[in-house]
Each structure stands twice: as C-alpha cells, then as structure tokens.
Scaffold this active site. Structure first.
Site, PDB file in Angstrom:
ATOM      1  N   ARG A 155       0.826  -1.216   0.000  1.00 42.01           N
ATOM      2  CA  ARG A 155       0.000   0.000   0.000  1.00 42.01           C
ATOM      3  C   ARG A 155       0.859   1.265   0.000  1.00 42.01           C
ATOM      4  O   ARG A 155       0.642   2.181  -0.788  1.00 42.01           O
ATOM      5  CB  ARG A 155      -0.910   0.002   1.228  1.00 42.01           C
ATOM      6  CG  ARG A 155      -1.901  -1.134   1.221  1.00 42.01           C
ATOM      7  CD  ARG A 155      -2.647  -1.183   2.528  1.00 42.01           C
ATOM      8  NE  ARG A 155      -3.386  -2.420   2.658  1.00 42.01           N
ATOM      9  CZ  ARG A 155      -2.911  -3.522   3.213  1.00 42.01           C
ATOM     10  NH1 ARG A 155      -1.683  -3.553   3.702  1.00 42.01           N
ATOM     11  NH2 ARG A 155      -3.645  -4.606   3.291  1.00 42.01           N
ATOM     12  N   SER A 191       9.964   2.454   7.260  1.00 42.76           N
ATOM     13  CA  SER A 191       9.217   1.212   7.537  1.00 42.76           C
ATOM     14  C   SER A 191       9.484   0.702   8.949  1.00 42.76           C
ATOM     15  O   SER A 191       8.683   0.935   9.855  1.00 42.76           O
ATOM     16  CB  SER A 191       9.535   0.156   6.490  1.00 42.76           C
ATOM     17  OG  SER A 191       8.697  -0.959   6.672  1.00 42.76           O
ATOM     18  N   ARG A 192      10.602   0.003   9.130  1.00 34.63           N
ATOM     19  CA  ARG A 192      10.999  -0.446  10.464  1.00 34.63           C
ATOM     20  C   ARG A 192      12.522  -0.381  10.551  1.00 34.63           C
ATOM     21  O   ARG A 192      13.222  -0.762   9.603  1.00 34.63           O
ATOM     22  CB  ARG A 192      10.536  -1.877  10.740  1.00 34.63           C
ATOM     23  CG  ARG A 192       9.047  -2.025  11.038  1.00 34.63           C
ATOM     24  CD  ARG A 192       8.648  -1.379  12.389  1.00 34.63           C
ATOM     25  NE  ARG A 192       7.219  -1.503  12.661  1.00 34.63           N
ATOM     26  CZ  ARG A 192       6.295  -0.588  12.361  1.00 34.63           C
ATOM     27  NH1 ARG A 192       6.641   0.535  11.760  1.00 34.63           N
ATOM     28  NH2 ARG A 192       5.027  -0.786  12.671  1.00 34.63           N
ATOM     29  N   ASP A 213      12.891   7.542   9.556  1.00 30.80           N
ATOM     30  CA  ASP A 213      11.806   7.838  10.489  1.00 30.80           C
ATOM     31  C   ASP A 213      11.731   6.738  11.544  1.00 30.80           C
ATOM     32  O   ASP A 213      10.925   6.819  12.470  1.00 30.80           O
ATOM     33  CB  ASP A 213      10.465   7.926   9.730  1.00 30.80           C
ATOM     34  CG  ASP A 213       9.313   8.362  10.634  1.00 30.80           C
ATOM     35  OD1 ASP A 213       9.481   9.378  11.351  1.00 30.80           O
ATOM     36  OD2 ASP A 213       8.270   7.692  10.657  1.00 30.80           O
ATOM     37  N   GLU A 218      14.852   2.097  18.516  1.00 28.27           N
ATOM     38  CA  GLU A 218      14.040   3.279  18.809  1.00 28.27           C
ATOM     39  C   GLU A 218      13.185   3.134  20.063  1.00 28.27           C
ATOM     40  O   GLU A 218      12.762   4.129  20.654  1.00 28.27           O
ATOM     41  CB  GLU A 218      13.134   3.622  17.625  1.00 28.27           C
ATOM     42  CG  GLU A 218      12.021   2.607  17.369  1.00 28.27           C
ATOM     43  CD  GLU A 218      11.100   3.031  16.227  1.00 28.27           C
ATOM     44  OE1 GLU A 218      11.591   3.372  15.147  1.00 28.27           O
ATOM     45  OE2 GLU A 218       9.868   3.004  16.440  1.00 28.27           O
ATOM     46  N   HIS A 252       9.651   8.527  14.196  1.00 27.13           N
ATOM     47  CA  HIS A 252       8.526   7.642  13.872  1.00 27.13           C
ATOM     48  C   HIS A 252       7.210   8.435  13.822  1.00 27.13           C
ATOM     49  O   HIS A 252       6.264   8.133  14.546  1.00 27.13           O
ATOM     50  CB  HIS A 252       8.409   6.503  14.896  1.00 27.13           C
ATOM     51  CG  HIS A 252       7.742   5.290  14.316  1.00 27.13           C
ATOM     52  ND1 HIS A 252       8.188   4.012  14.566  1.00 27.13           N
ATOM     53  CD2 HIS A 252       6.664   5.156  13.499  1.00 27.13           C
ATOM     54  CE1 HIS A 252       7.415   3.153  13.932  1.00 27.13           C
ATOM     55  NE2 HIS A 252       6.484   3.818  13.280  1.00 27.13           N
ATOM     56  N   GLN A 253       7.184   9.418  12.948  1.00 30.10           N
ATOM     57  CA  GLN A 253       5.991  10.266  12.860  1.00 30.10           C
ATOM     58  C   GLN A 253       5.309  10.206  11.497  1.00 30.10           C
ATOM     59  O   GLN A 253       4.353  10.952  11.253  1.00 30.10           O
ATOM     60  CB  GLN A 253       6.343  11.723  13.197  1.00 30.10           C
ATOM     61  CG  GLN A 253       7.145  12.435  12.109  1.00 30.10           C
ATOM     62  CD  GLN A 253       7.275  13.928  12.356  1.00 30.10           C
ATOM     63  OE1 GLN A 253       8.188  14.351  13.036  1.00 30.10           O
ATOM     64  NE2 GLN A 253       6.379  14.714  11.787  1.00 30.10           N
ATOM     65  N   ALA A 254       5.769   9.288  10.643  1.00 36.41           N
ATOM     66  CA  ALA A 254       5.206   9.256   9.279  1.00 36.41           C
ATOM     67  C   ALA A 254       3.696   9.021   9.301  1.00 36.41           C
ATOM     68  O   ALA A 254       2.980   9.481   8.425  1.00 36.41           O
ATOM     69  CB  ALA A 254       5.902   8.193   8.439  1.00 36.41           C
ATOM     70  N   PHE A 255       3.212   8.321  10.306  1.00 38.82           N
ATOM     71  CA  PHE A 255       1.767   7.979  10.362  1.00 38.82           C
ATOM     72  C   PHE A 255       0.926   9.136  10.912  1.00 38.82           C
ATOM     73  O   PHE A 255      -0.296   9.084  10.848  1.00 38.82           O
ATOM     74  CB  PHE A 255       1.558   6.767  11.286  1.00 38.82           C
ATOM     75  CG  PHE A 255       1.762   7.102  12.745  1.00 38.82           C
ATOM     76  CD1 PHE A 255       3.027   7.206  13.279  1.00 38.82           C
ATOM     77  CD2 PHE A 255       0.671   7.359  13.562  1.00 38.82           C
ATOM     78  CE1 PHE A 255       3.211   7.547  14.614  1.00 38.82           C
ATOM     79  CE2 PHE A 255       0.845   7.698  14.900  1.00 38.82           C
ATOM     80  CZ  PHE A 255       2.128   7.796  15.422  1.00 38.82           C
TER      81      PHE A 255
HETATM   82  P1  NAI Z   1       1.791  -3.858   2.894  1.00 43.96           P
HETATM   83  O1  NAI Z   1       1.620  -5.180   3.559  1.00 43.96           O
HETATM   84  O2  NAI Z   1       0.674  -3.272   2.106  1.00 43.96           O
HETATM   85  O3  NAI Z   1       3.055  -3.937   1.908  1.00 43.96           O
HETATM   86  C1  NAI Z   1       4.246  -4.564   2.233  1.00 43.96           C
HETATM   87  C2  NAI Z   1       4.830  -5.112   0.935  1.00 43.96           C
HETATM   88  O4  NAI Z   1       6.124  -5.627   1.219  1.00 43.96           O
HETATM   89  C3  NAI Z   1       3.987  -6.238   0.326  1.00 43.96           C
HETATM   90  O5  NAI Z   1       3.726  -5.960  -1.029  1.00 43.96           O
HETATM   91  C4  NAI Z   1       4.898  -7.465   0.484  1.00 43.96           C
HETATM   92  O6  NAI Z   1       4.723  -8.422  -0.560  1.00 43.96           O
HETATM   93  C5  NAI Z   1       6.267  -6.809   0.448  1.00 43.96           C
HETATM   94  N1  NAI Z   1       7.336  -7.640   0.961  1.00 43.96           N
HETATM   95  C6  NAI Z   1       7.300  -8.555   1.965  1.00 43.96           C
HETATM   96  N2  NAI Z   1       8.492  -9.126   2.106  1.00 43.96           N
HETATM   97  C7  NAI Z   1       9.311  -8.566   1.192  1.00 43.96           C
HETATM   98  C8  NAI Z   1      10.673  -8.744   0.843  1.00 43.96           C
HETATM   99  N3  NAI Z   1      11.442  -9.652   1.456  1.00 43.96           N
HETATM  100  N4  NAI Z   1      11.190  -7.983  -0.174  1.00 43.96           N
HETATM  101  C9  NAI Z   1      10.419  -7.096  -0.838  1.00 43.96           C
HETATM  102  N5  NAI Z   1       9.126  -6.889  -0.546  1.00 43.96           N
HETATM  103  C10 NAI Z   1       8.580  -7.619   0.443  1.00 43.96           C
HETATM  104  O7  NAI Z   1       2.285  -2.860   4.023  1.00 43.96           O
HETATM  105  P2  NAI Z   1       2.215  -1.275   4.028  1.00 43.96           P
HETATM  106  O8  NAI Z   1       0.905  -0.830   4.559  1.00 43.96           O
HETATM  107  O9  NAI Z   1       2.662  -0.764   2.717  1.00 43.96           O
HETATM  108  O10 NAI Z   1       3.312  -0.927   5.152  1.00 43.96           O
HETATM  109  C11 NAI Z   1       4.676  -1.244   4.955  1.00 43.96           C
HETATM  110  C12 NAI Z   1       5.423  -1.081   6.256  1.00 43.96           C
HETATM  111  O11 NAI Z   1       5.465   0.293   6.610  1.00 43.96           O
HETATM  112  C13 NAI Z   1       4.760  -1.757   7.483  1.00 43.96           C
HETATM  113  O12 NAI Z   1       5.141  -3.103   7.583  1.00 43.96           O
HETATM  114  C14 NAI Z   1       5.278  -0.950   8.634  1.00 43.96           C
HETATM  115  O13 NAI Z   1       6.412  -1.584   9.146  1.00 43.96           O
HETATM  116  C15 NAI Z   1       5.670   0.389   8.009  1.00 43.96           C
HETATM  117  N6  NAI Z   1       4.895   1.503   8.529  1.00 43.96           N
HETATM  118  C16 NAI Z   1       5.555   2.576   9.084  1.00 43.96           C
HETATM  119  C17 NAI Z   1       4.855   3.665   9.583  1.00 43.96           C
HETATM  120  C18 NAI Z   1       5.541   4.872  10.149  1.00 43.96           C
HETATM  121  O14 NAI Z   1       4.872   5.695  10.808  1.00 43.96           O
HETATM  122  N7  NAI Z   1       6.823   5.073   9.951  1.00 43.96           N
HETATM  123  C19 NAI Z   1       3.393   3.659   9.567  1.00 43.96           C
HETATM  124  C20 NAI Z   1       2.795   2.527   8.894  1.00 43.96           C
HETATM  125  C21 NAI Z   1       3.536   1.477   8.419  1.00 43.96           C
END
Ligand code: NAI
Length: 364
Positions: free
Chosen positions: A180, A260-261, A285, A290, A322-325
């Site tokens: 997403r 992401s993380r 972020d 953290e 960690h404020q992207a959300f």
């Molecule tokens: P999502 O589940 O929609 O997309 C994750 C994608 O990563 C999927 O398409 C999956 O197939 C792919 N993936 C899984 N393993 C992989 C690998 N080894 N290599 C390449 N691609 C791989 O998740 P979404 O909603 O896009 O969120 C992604 C991440 O963002 C979350 O897991 C979370 O850790 C992080 N996040 C960070 C926030 C922040 O405030 N900084 C807020 C929300 C999410």
C-alpha cells in the site's frame, strides 16, 4: 448518573453504528503507551462503539502486563514488547485480544499468541497516504538540504556552499516493498517527479508496471539506483535486509530512506557506509533501537545510545521520531479500526484484521 445522562445513554444505544446496543458491544480495553493524541482519537471513535477504555502511559512488557489483568482487550503500539512472557501474563489475566494500533506486527510473538489463544489484530491500511507523503517529504528535504538551509537562515547565514542538491527528475530510484505505502511512493516518484523507478517485491503490482516501474531482485536494484526507499515489513526474512554487503554493492553515494521499520537496516553498517562516503545521505523515520528513545521528550537526558548519537553527527543524515503515520486522518482511521476489532471479538465474529504467524512466514 443523572436521569438525563441515563436517558442519553439509552438513546445512544439505539443508534450505535456498529450493531448491537451500547451494553452488548461494550468490552473492557486497556490502552498502553498512551499519548494525548491516542486518547483524543480513541475517545472520539468510541462514541460509536461504547467500549470501556482505560488508558495507561506505561509501555506494555512483561513487567507491566499485570496492569492489563481483567481487560479482555489490550491495545498496543509499535514499541510495546508483546513477547511470550508478556502474552502469558495477559492470557492469565483474561485478555483475549491484542489490538495493535499500527500496521507493523514485528513486536509481537505471534506463535506464542496463537498457543495461548490470544487473537491479534492490527490496522493494515489506515492511511498509506500519510506514510507515503511523509516519505516523499523526507526525500525532498534530504535531497535539497532543506533542514540545513533553514538552520543557516535562522542564524542569518545565507551562504549556499554545501547545499547543492540534485534534480529528482530522471534519477533512478528503488522501492523495496510495493504494498500500500510503497506503491504510492513509487507512483509519486514516477508520475510526480519523472524518476526511473525500480521495484522489488515478492509479488509484482501490474498497475505499477503499467506506468513504467520495472521489477528486479533487491540485489540487482541496489546496484542500479541512486536512491533506495524501504517499504516492506520487518520479518525474520527482512531483518538487516540492508547490510554491509548490500551497501558495498550499491552505487557510490546512494541515498537511503527508511520509513518502515528500523531493523530493516544494519545501523552499524550504515554508519560505516556514511563514514566512507559509500552512502551519500540517509533519512530515517525509524531506528533499530528506537524503543528506548522515540515518542518521549528526552531533551534533558543524557542519551546512552552511542550508535544513535553517532548518526546525529552526520550533516547528511535526517532523522524523525517515527511520525510518518501522524496525520488527523490516520489517527481517526486507526482508532475506528482498532475499536471495530474489539467489537468483532466481543460479538464472536470473524476478526477482519487478524494477523497470524502463518501470514508472517509467508512474508506478507
Ligand atoms: P503492505 O503489507 O501493504 O506492503 C508490504 C509489501 O512488502 C507487500 O507488497 C509485500 O509483498 C512486500 N514484501 C514482503 N516481504 C518482502 C521482501 N522480502 N522484499 C520485498 N518486498 C517484500 O504494508 P504497508 O501498509 O505498505 O506498510 C509497509 C510497512 O510500513 C509496514 O510493515 C510498517 O512496518 C511500516 N509503517 C511505518 C509507519 C511509520 O509511521 N513510519 C506507519 C505505517 C507502516
């Protein structure tokens, strides 16, 4: 309760938008790591659910799990430590649901939860736009040295030396994880800025391919791009995805973005890369360690994390906590989805946003 108040409650029971009366939908929930904004948005959303919510500032971990005794639902955030010991204490205290008010689920032992009969829900897609927009913001700010420029201007230093950026247009960028958030970032970079976008994922997004995004394995991608941005989840498989070897194989001066993380990147290797110039600039972020830093005001403390402190010394590193959300829309959506999960468990209905160990092992 006054007669008027009781009357208002009864009336509200008839109009709860999520089914059932206020009393039948009510479930006790303990919210951990509470900040003022969590409370504000959860309380607002709860007007439509009527759960009984208590807020705790403490982080959930084994030593604080006793606070959750008697709460059927527990709500946690990214840095709560929901390990096997914590889950054991929660299960013993009657908890049936751990509701993560975030998308990531790396901080919970899903195998232990399953063994103990504790369901786990997350908020898979509260506002991917919030994170994607912030990511693009970091890229622009870092690429054109905007934070450094602002610091100078505040001191009446209008010299431009050291502030030269590069156009994004035409540059090769790599997006790892095109779910997403990653898909939105890829679109913005491709359609908004005219970048050449390479992507890496377990599954290709045909919509991205249609706009000219090219998929490649992560190692090939890293060798080709000037900028890499990470949007895959943290799993045992993706831990330290960006390590010493991959950084060494990348193009010299690569820009690394991570919203992401933290543990997707080996921070020690990143620092080595920054020192040698192999890594050109970094925006984060999220950070591996953290949990000991972020979300708190530590401006009067001596920070003990030398690795983090070293990161702060680089002029070409930009860090946010960690404020992207953190947008109004995202916080509302998180609160709604979290409380809906609680209502599902209370009603014995299927848990729409459940996350299980099997999904993680599948890598999604
Ligand atoms: P999502 O589940 O929609 O997309 C994750 C994608 O990563 C999927 O398409 C999956 O197939 C792919 N993936 C899984 N393993 C992989 C690998 N080894 N290599 C390449 N691609 C791989 O998740 P979404 O909603 O896009 O969120 C992604 C991440 O963002 C979350 O897991 C979370 O850790 C992080 N996040 C960070 C926030 C922040 O405030 N900084 C807020 C929300 C999410």
């Amino acid at each position: 309760m006054t007669g008027d108040a009781a009357m208002r409650d009864e009336t509200a029971a008839d109009v709860l938008p999520h089914g059932g009366s206020r009393l039948s939908a009510a479930m006790r929930m303990a919210v951990f790591s509470t900040k003022a904004y969590d409370r504000r948005f959860l309380d607002a959303a709860n007007r439509g659910f009527g759960h009984q919510i208590d807020y705790f500032e403490a982080r959930l971990e084994a030593s604080t799990a006793a606070l959750a005794e008697g709460y059927a639902a527990v709500c946690v955030f990214v840095n709560d430590r929901v390990d096997a010991a914590t889950l054991k204490a929660l299960a013993k205290g009657g908890t049936r649901l751990v509701a993560l008010r975030c998308a990531g689920y790396n901080n919970i032992d899903l195998d232990a939860a399953e063994r103990l009969g504790v369901a786990v829900a997350r908020v898979p897609a509260y506002s991917p736009e919030a994170v994607a927009e912030f990511t693009v913001g970091l890229i622009l700010a870092l690429n054109r040295n905007i934070p450094r420029a602002w610091n100078r201007v505040r001191e009446n230093n209008f010299a431009l030396d050291g502030l030269i950026g590069r156009n994004l247009s035409g540059r090769r960028v790599g997006v790892v994880g095109t779910g997403r958030i990653g898909a939105l970032v890829a679109r913005a970079l491709r359609l908004g800025f005219g970048c050449q976008v390479l992507a890496s994922d377990l599954v290709e997004d045909p919509g991205l391919v249609a706009i000219g995004v090219r998929y490649a394995p992560v190692d090939d991608l890293l060798r080709e791009v000037d900028l890499i941005t990470l949007h895959c989840p943290l799993t045992p498989r993706t831990r330290h995805l960006i390590d010493r070897d991959r950084l060494a194989a990348a193009r010299t001066g690569v820009m690394v973005i991570n919203t992401s993380r933290g543990a997707l990147i080996d921070t020690a290797a990143l620092i080595e890369g920054l020192k040698s110039g192999q890594v050109g600039s970094v925006a984060l972020d999220v950070y591996e360690q953290e949990a000991d830093l972020f979300f708190e005001d530590l401006s009067n403390e001596i920070i003990q994390d030398d690795v983090f402190q070293r990161l702060l010394t680089f002029p070409n590193v930009l860090i946010t906590g960690h404020q992207a959300f953190l947008t109004e829309e995202a916080l509302s959506a998180i609160a709604e989805a979290t409380l809906a999960s609680v209502a599902e468990v209370e009603a014995g209905a299927p848990l729409t946003r459940q996350v299980t160990a099997r999904q993680v092992r599948g890598g999604s």
